[in-house]
Design an enzyme around this catalytic site. Structure first.
Site, PDB file in Angstrom:
ATOM      1  N   ASP A 128      -2.184  -1.172  -7.434  1.00 34.73           N
ATOM      2  CA  ASP A 128      -1.607  -2.520  -7.368  1.00 34.73           C
ATOM      3  C   ASP A 128      -1.881  -3.318  -8.642  1.00 34.73           C
ATOM      4  OD1 ASP A 128      -0.417  -2.334  -4.935  1.00 34.73           O
ATOM      5  OD2 ASP A 128      -1.788  -3.653  -3.855  1.00 34.73           O
ATOM      6  N   ASP A 281     -10.440  -3.225   7.395  1.00 36.14           N
ATOM      7  CA  ASP A 281     -11.166  -2.043   7.865  1.00 36.14           C
ATOM      8  C   ASP A 281     -11.778  -2.285   9.246  1.00 36.14           C
ATOM      9  OD1 ASP A 281     -12.882  -3.959   6.863  1.00 36.14           O
ATOM     10  OD2 ASP A 281     -13.838  -2.655   5.395  1.00 36.14           O
TER      11      ASP A 281
END
Length: 524
Positions: A128, A281
């Protein structure tokens, strides 16, 4: 005459302030402070019981030595002459990164060095990066490994929507991922050993109810400065106690976002990656757990990585790690309560133990009690804190935390002072998460220095910077330090509990952090 009148007015002003203080103290300040002391003592007991419980469990685990390989079906994978490599599951290795110029080679090299049949593994670099130079370097590194016969994919997208969660979600959409059974995830500074997959995949292959195998982190720069040593102490407790207890009791423990292997079908069943908080997560782990999936933690399997060594990077990281869980708790508490697939015990464990005590109470009580309320009782002698709450409980909690890193036991006093300083930011971030306010979804990638940058500037130039004082000032820390120092001075003059010893030490710690003399400094 003017000087005499001014002096008289000054004395009269101070007398009026003193009168207002005395009038407000009994009906307002004393009851409020007593209430705060009671609440803080209650939270301290909750934290103490939680730490004591985990201490007892981890002691039993060490005594009986029940390793994951004994608790689950685990046997090494063997070659099959008839099936050849098709006997091995297809594994996807994801490496999300963002402008990781200093460490991209380490993670890509380590992933490409994993020992696994070459036709049964795909390395996926999710870049990214917004810096064109870094982007070009990462792409060239992928091409270099591809020319060596490594099945490596370089994937980019035209926006950073969802940050890391968005990148992982987009990465799972490619057609070649449909061939894969499991996905290993490594952040850009993580370097798994070649045998990582051989030690983790058998858990998933032989135990169809396991969704995640989590490995431990090993810090390559723990000795870089005192701040990294303090971080090591906190994180070692997380890994050696919290994660181990959660795994050993078959209760819930969170995914750490990296150095773990997921069953792809479990990710899909849980609803995939979501970017609604900064702890994607933990979000995925909670949702998978509510679907009935189990997790296993392998403490003997360590993956090298880097701790943030600049105070700025560490503050950003701690904001994300404190704000995210609080915000996730707000979003998921009702969903957890109404879930039909898991037991009542597991619901209680996730809501009370994992979220409320560890992610909310632990942060709030550390700052509010030890840095605000306890010092305030010096200024208001009418309010007393019992010795068990002011000394015995925090001492026991500290010793239980320190067992995670025996080599740093002599630094425990510094660790206490440092943790109290950081509790300022964690408490602020926790309230931001709970109230879903301002910076709730702020995501700043933790800066990694790598060996290249340290070698470039040299250790001395990083640790002893010449910089403008204004660039290093942290106002909040200085304000709290001043408050503690004033309370300490008052205690020396009028107090009876000798809190001034702690107050002066803690105020010094806040001043050191406030003036930026903590961690390493990287020149622009």
């Amino acid at each position: 005459m003017d000087k005499i009148s001014l002096s008289f007015e000054g004395v009269e002003g101070r007398n009026q302030m003193g009168l207002i203080w005395e009038q407000a103290k009994s009906p307002l300040i004393v009851p409020l402070l007593k209430l705060l002391v009671t609440i803080c003592l209650g939270m301290s007991i909750m934290l103490f019981v939680e730490r004591l419980y985990m201490g007892v469990v981890i002691l039993l685990v060490k005594i009986f030595g029940r390793k994951p390989e004994k608790r689950y079906n685990w046997e090494p994978l063997k070659d099959d002459l008839e099936l050849a490599n098709s006997n091995y599951p297809m594994v996807l290795v994801q490496i999300p990164m963002y402008n990781e110029k200093e460490v991209y080679q380490l993670s890509i090299g380590a992933a490409c060095g994993l020992s696994w049949p070459s036709d049964r593994i795909i390395i996926q670099v999710l870049d990214d990066s917004t810096d064109p130079i870094t982007k070009n370097l990462v792409e060239m590194e992928c091409q270099r490994w591809g020319s060596k016969g490594i099945n490596i994919k370089y994937e980019i997208r035209d926006n950073r929507k969802g940050y890391k969660a968005g990148a992982l979600k987009e990465g799972m959409k490619h057609n070649y991922v449909n061939e894969c059974d499991f996905v290993a995830i490594f952040d850009a500074d993580f370097q798994p050993e070649p045998d990582f997959l051989w030690r983790t995949i058998p858990f998933l292959l032989h135990n169809p109810h396991i969704a995640l195998v989590q490995a431990r982190w090993k810090f390559v720069n723990a000795d870089e400065c005192l701040m990294t040593r303090m971080q090591e102490m906190s994180l070692d407790y997380h890994f050696t106690v919290e994660q181990e207890v959660g795994s050993s009791t078959y209760a819930f423990f969170g995914f750490n976002g990296t150095a773990g292997v997921w069953r792809i079908s479990a990710i899909n069943e849980a609803g995939g990656w979501k970017d609604r908080t900064t702890v994607e997560d933990m979000d995925l782990a909670v949702r998978a757990s509510l679907k009935g999936w189990k997790f296993v933690y392998v403490g003997d399997l360590k993956v090298k990585n880097e701790l943030p060594s600049t105070f700025k990077a560490y503050r950003y990281q701690q904001h994300r790690w404190s704000c995210g869980p609080a915000n996730l708790f707000r979003k998921m508490v009702a969903e957890i309560i109404h879930n039909k697939k898991v037991s009542l015990w597991k619901k209680v464990h996730v809501i009370y133990s994992f979220f409320f005590v560890r992610k909310i109470v632990a942060h709030i009580v550390t700052f509010i009690f030890y840095c605000v309320v306890l010092p305030a009782t010096v200024l208001v002698p009418d309010v007393q804190v019992p010795k068990w709450g002011a000394v015995y409980i925090p001492t026991t909690i500290t010793l239980l935390n320190a067992v995670g890193t025996p080599r740093s036991l002599h630094l425990v006093v510094f660790w206490i002072l440092f943790e109290n300083v950081m509790s300022l930011h964690r408490t602020k971030a926790t309230f931001i998460g709970l109230l879903e306010a301002g910076r709730v979804n702020e995501w700043v990638v933790t800066e990694k220095l790598g060996d290249a940058l340290k070698n470039k500037f040299g250790t001395k130039s990083i640790k002893n910077p010449r910089t403008k004082i204004g660039e290093k000032l942290h106002i909040l820390e200085l304000m709290v330090g001043a408050y503690l120092f004033i309370c300490g001075c008052y205690d020396v003059s009028y107090g009876k509990n000798h809190y001034f010893i702690y107050l002066f030490m803690q105020s010094l710690a806040f001043f050191i952090a406030g003036f930026g003399y903590i961690g390493t400094f990287v020149p622009s």
